[in-house]
Write a protein that holds these residues in place. Sequence first.
Motif, short mmCIF file in Angstrom:
data_model
loop_
_atom_site.label_atom_id
_atom_site.label_comp_id
_atom_site.label_asym_id
_atom_site.label_seq_id
_atom_site.Cartn_x
_atom_site.Cartn_y
_atom_site.Cartn_z
N SER A 129 0.83 -1.21 0.00
CA SER A 129 0.00 0.00 0.00
C SER A 129 0.86 1.25 0.00
O SER A 129 0.61 2.21 -0.75
CB SER A 129 -0.92 -0.02 1.22
N GLU A 130 1.91 1.25 0.83
CA GLU A 130 2.81 2.40 0.88
C GLU A 130 3.56 2.57 -0.43
O GLU A 130 3.70 3.68 -0.94
CB GLU A 130 3.79 2.22 2.04
N ARG A 131 4.05 1.46 -0.99
CA ARG A 131 4.81 1.53 -2.23
C ARG A 131 3.94 2.00 -3.39
O ARG A 131 4.40 2.74 -4.28
CB ARG A 131 5.40 0.15 -2.54
N GLN A 132 2.68 1.59 -3.40
CA GLN A 132 1.77 1.94 -4.49
C GLN A 132 1.10 3.29 -4.28
O GLN A 132 0.42 3.80 -5.18
CB GLN A 132 0.72 0.85 -4.65
N GLY A 133 1.29 3.87 -3.10
CA GLY A 133 0.69 5.18 -2.82
C GLY A 133 -0.81 5.13 -2.67
O GLY A 133 -1.50 6.11 -2.97
#
Length: 204
Positions: free
Chosen positions: A166-170
């Motif tokens: 989720s963090e990597r994909q924004g």
Amino acid sequence: MEAQLAMRGEANTDPGTGDSSKEAPRIRTMFQHTLEHEVPAGTILFAQGEVPTFQIVVLSGSVQLFGRSRDGREVLIEVVRAPDLLIPAAVVTASPYLMQGRAPEPTRFLLIPADAFRDAVERNPRLAKAVLETLAEQFRRMVRQTKNLKLRSAAERVGCHILVLSERQGTPDRAILPYEKHVIASELGMTRESFSRALKPSPR
């Protein structure tokens, strides 16, 4: 990635600005034989047990590293994402790869002949320091992964994985699985069925 930036910078370094008269030409020689290469998704880059002929620098995309048992069972060990060096430990020691490398998406590389890379690392302290820093970061990454496998429950591993995605994909409220469930499950040390169960919301 520090090593990649350092190597590109070293290629154009003048001997009078910090490198010895012998070091800079060796760096330039290394880059004279360096190639940029792009592969489509699904390309196998090298096999487990193969001795590296190039130091591969991942410029864009990613590489999945799979381990395979004698009976053919395969697990995802790690995903190397750009920018990073691909298994420099095997290249520096001229040892066989312990994993198979596969590109899960279109990926672009810098290919440095292994002999030239080892020679440059041996004779250039700044390049050696950059490679050592990369090896240290990769070691710490593997330790974190080992702790995750040994100290967290299956549900906790899945939860942490989803949070990282989720963090990597924004996208803070959701995450898109980048690979098939059985591949992600193998990386997390569980079966596909356990992974699927952990994804289901708990009954209220």
